[in-house]
Design an enzyme around this catalytic site. Structure first.
Site, PDB file in Angstrom:
ATOM      1  N   LYS A 293     103.589  25.390 -30.821  1.00 41.20           N
ATOM      2  CA  LYS A 293     104.510  25.876 -30.336  1.00 41.20           C
ATOM      3  C   LYS A 293     104.587  26.061 -29.059  1.00 41.20           C
ATOM      4  O   LYS A 293     103.580  26.722 -28.456  1.00 41.20           O
ATOM      5  CB  LYS A 293     105.595  26.848 -31.062  1.00 41.20           C
ATOM      6  CG  LYS A 293     105.469  26.771 -32.585  1.00 41.20           C
ATOM      7  CD  LYS A 293     105.932  28.180 -32.863  1.00 41.20           C
ATOM      8  CE  LYS A 293     105.995  28.159 -34.712  1.00 41.20           C
ATOM      9  NZ  LYS A 293     106.485  29.494 -35.157  1.00 41.20           N
TER      10      LYS A 293
ATOM     11  N   ASP B 115      97.866  27.264 -33.650  1.00 40.73           N
ATOM     12  CA  ASP B 115      99.119  27.059 -32.623  1.00 40.73           C
ATOM     13  C   ASP B 115      98.353  26.905 -31.116  1.00 40.73           C
ATOM     14  O   ASP B 115      97.054  26.978 -31.033  1.00 40.73           O
ATOM     15  CB  ASP B 115      99.714  28.435 -32.743  1.00 40.73           C
ATOM     16  CG  ASP B 115     100.621  28.770 -33.687  1.00 40.73           C
ATOM     17  OD1 ASP B 115     100.850  27.827 -34.387  1.00 40.73           O
ATOM     18  OD2 ASP B 115     101.302  29.848 -33.935  1.00 40.73           O
TER      19      ASP B 115
ATOM     20  N   MET C  36     107.621  35.844 -24.310  1.00 38.88           N
ATOM     21  CA  MET C  36     108.279  34.796 -24.212  1.00 38.88           C
ATOM     22  C   MET C  36     109.495  34.533 -23.099  1.00 38.88           C
ATOM     23  O   MET C  36     110.516  34.061 -23.141  1.00 38.88           O
ATOM     24  CB  MET C  36     108.952  34.286 -25.591  1.00 38.88           C
ATOM     25  CG  MET C  36     107.867  34.422 -26.565  1.00 38.88           C
ATOM     26  SD  MET C  36     108.723  34.075 -28.304  1.00 38.88           S
ATOM     27  CE  MET C  36     109.627  35.402 -28.557  1.00 38.88           C
TER      28      MET C  36
HETATM   29  N1  SAH Z   1     101.846  37.052 -31.749  1.00 44.40           N
HETATM   30  C1  SAH Z   1     101.874  36.849 -30.333  1.00 44.40           C
HETATM   31  C2  SAH Z   1     103.035  36.581 -29.485  1.00 44.40           C
HETATM   32  C3  SAH Z   1     103.694  35.308 -29.828  1.00 44.40           C
HETATM   33  S1  SAH Z   1     104.915  35.019 -28.540  1.00 44.40           S
HETATM   34  C4  SAH Z   1     101.112  38.181 -29.996  1.00 44.40           C
HETATM   35  O1  SAH Z   1     101.087  39.086 -30.752  1.00 44.40           O
HETATM   36  O2  SAH Z   1     100.472  38.263 -28.828  1.00 44.40           O
HETATM   37  C5  SAH Z   1     104.298  34.385 -27.164  1.00 44.40           C
HETATM   38  C6  SAH Z   1     104.300  34.894 -25.979  1.00 44.40           C
HETATM   39  O3  SAH Z   1     103.215  36.063 -26.086  1.00 44.40           O
HETATM   40  C7  SAH Z   1     104.145  34.066 -24.874  1.00 44.40           C
HETATM   41  O4  SAH Z   1     105.482  33.560 -24.383  1.00 44.40           O
HETATM   42  C8  SAH Z   1     103.865  35.396 -23.853  1.00 44.40           C
HETATM   43  O5  SAH Z   1     104.914  36.089 -23.417  1.00 44.40           O
HETATM   44  C9  SAH Z   1     102.682  36.351 -24.800  1.00 44.40           C
HETATM   45  N2  SAH Z   1     101.201  36.134 -24.618  1.00 44.40           N
HETATM   46  C10 SAH Z   1     100.678  35.551 -25.624  1.00 44.40           C
HETATM   47  N3  SAH Z   1      99.454  35.642 -25.081  1.00 44.40           N
HETATM   48  C11 SAH Z   1      99.288  35.824 -23.801  1.00 44.40           C
HETATM   49  C12 SAH Z   1      98.277  36.153 -22.752  1.00 44.40           C
HETATM   50  N4  SAH Z   1      97.121  35.688 -22.875  1.00 44.40           N
HETATM   51  N5  SAH Z   1      98.953  36.394 -21.387  1.00 44.40           N
HETATM   52  C13 SAH Z   1     100.155  36.949 -21.168  1.00 44.40           C
HETATM   53  N6  SAH Z   1     100.852  36.525 -22.107  1.00 44.40           N
HETATM   54  C14 SAH Z   1     100.778  36.041 -23.241  1.00 44.40           C
END
Ligand code: SAH
Length: 238
Positions: A54, A32, A168
């Site tokens: 995505k 992804d 998100m």
């Molecule tokens: N599975 C992922 C989340 C997927 S949804 C997890 O467990 O982290 C994607 C969202 O995660 C983004 O829109 C943002 O809100 C957050 N996100 C992921 N990585 C990030 C990062 N390094 N810094 C800030 N927000 C992050």
């Protein structure tokens, strides 16, 4: 074997040992946008890389096609890594992929990852729970429009001092803030936006519900929102 693998929040070193082992032996990595590209360098020579990224809920490929890519790859290759940012089961639709594979009778293993929901606030000195400050935390989708009448998100219950982490939700920040004030949170309630957490470009903007929208303008995604009194600990810990 198919490995539904969490890539961690950004920092390559926050990959689990188990994930790294799977990546090192993978014949194909289906990844992804959120998975740090540097992780792909850990693959063996000649590993096939397939991007099915995505962006904030906008899908480059529909989930059904991603499922099919995983399935087809597993017919062609011995070891398939399906690599997802953070943890595969936290808003990663990993559950849907697992159900699909199960229905197809495929063998797979789930390799959990460090979710951004906890690690990204932690990296800026914000613990999601803290004795006497916040007894619990919730991870909430910010993708859903808070002005929508019927919502699976229980906005009314956000009156409490529980920590709320919105994933998100950066593009809906203004609406989220408005809704939280509407359900009874004070305008000076602490919150922050963290962009690109656990990477060199990581930024944390601390404010309150009245000013966070203007303060966080221009931040880049991925970004998450933390609402809660624990945000104030940032100045003590970080
Ligand atoms: N599975 C992922 C989340 C997927 S949804 C997890 O467990 O982290 C994607 C969202 O995660 C983004 O829109 C943002 O809100 C957050 N996100 C992921 N990585 C990030 C990062 N390094 N810094 C800030 N927000 C992050």
């Amino acid at each position: 074997m198919i490995y539904l693998t969490g890539a961690g929040p950004g920092d390559v070193e926050l990959l689990t040992v188990k994930a790294l082992k799977a990546i090192e032996k993978a014949d194909v990595i289906i990844y992804d946008r959120l998975a740090n590209p540097k992780i792909l360098d850990k693959g063996k020579e000649g590993v096939k890389l397939i991007y099915v990224g995505k962006e904030d809920g906008r899908h480059t490929l529909p989930q059904s096609e991603i499922n099919q890519v995983i399935y087809d790859s597993s017919k062609k290759y011995e070891n398939v890594v399906r690599l997802k940012g953070g943890d595969p089961f936290v808003f990663g639709r990993g559950g849907e992929e697992a159900i699909f594979l199960k229905e197809k009778g495929m063998e797979f293993e789930i390799i959990p990852g460090i979710t951004s929901a906890i690690s990204v606030p932690a990296s800026f000195g914000i613990p999601v729970t803290h004795r006497g400050v916040s007894p619990s935390f919730r991870v909430v989708t910010g993708h859903e429009d808070p002005t929508k009448k019927e919502s699976l998100v229980d906005w009314e219950s956000f009156k409490t001092d529980e920590t709320i982490v919105f994933l998100m939700g950066f593009h809906k920040l203004e609406k989220i803030v408005k809704k939280l004030i509407e359900v009874g949170k004070s305008k000076d309630y602490p919150c922050c936006v963290i962009s690109k957490g656990t990477t060199k470009e990581g930024k944390c903007v601390v404010g309150d519900l009245s000013n966070i929208v203007s303060k966080s303008k221009g931040l880049e995604t991925p970004a998450l929102i933390v609402v809660g009194k624990v945000v104030d600990l940032n100045s003590l810990i970080f």
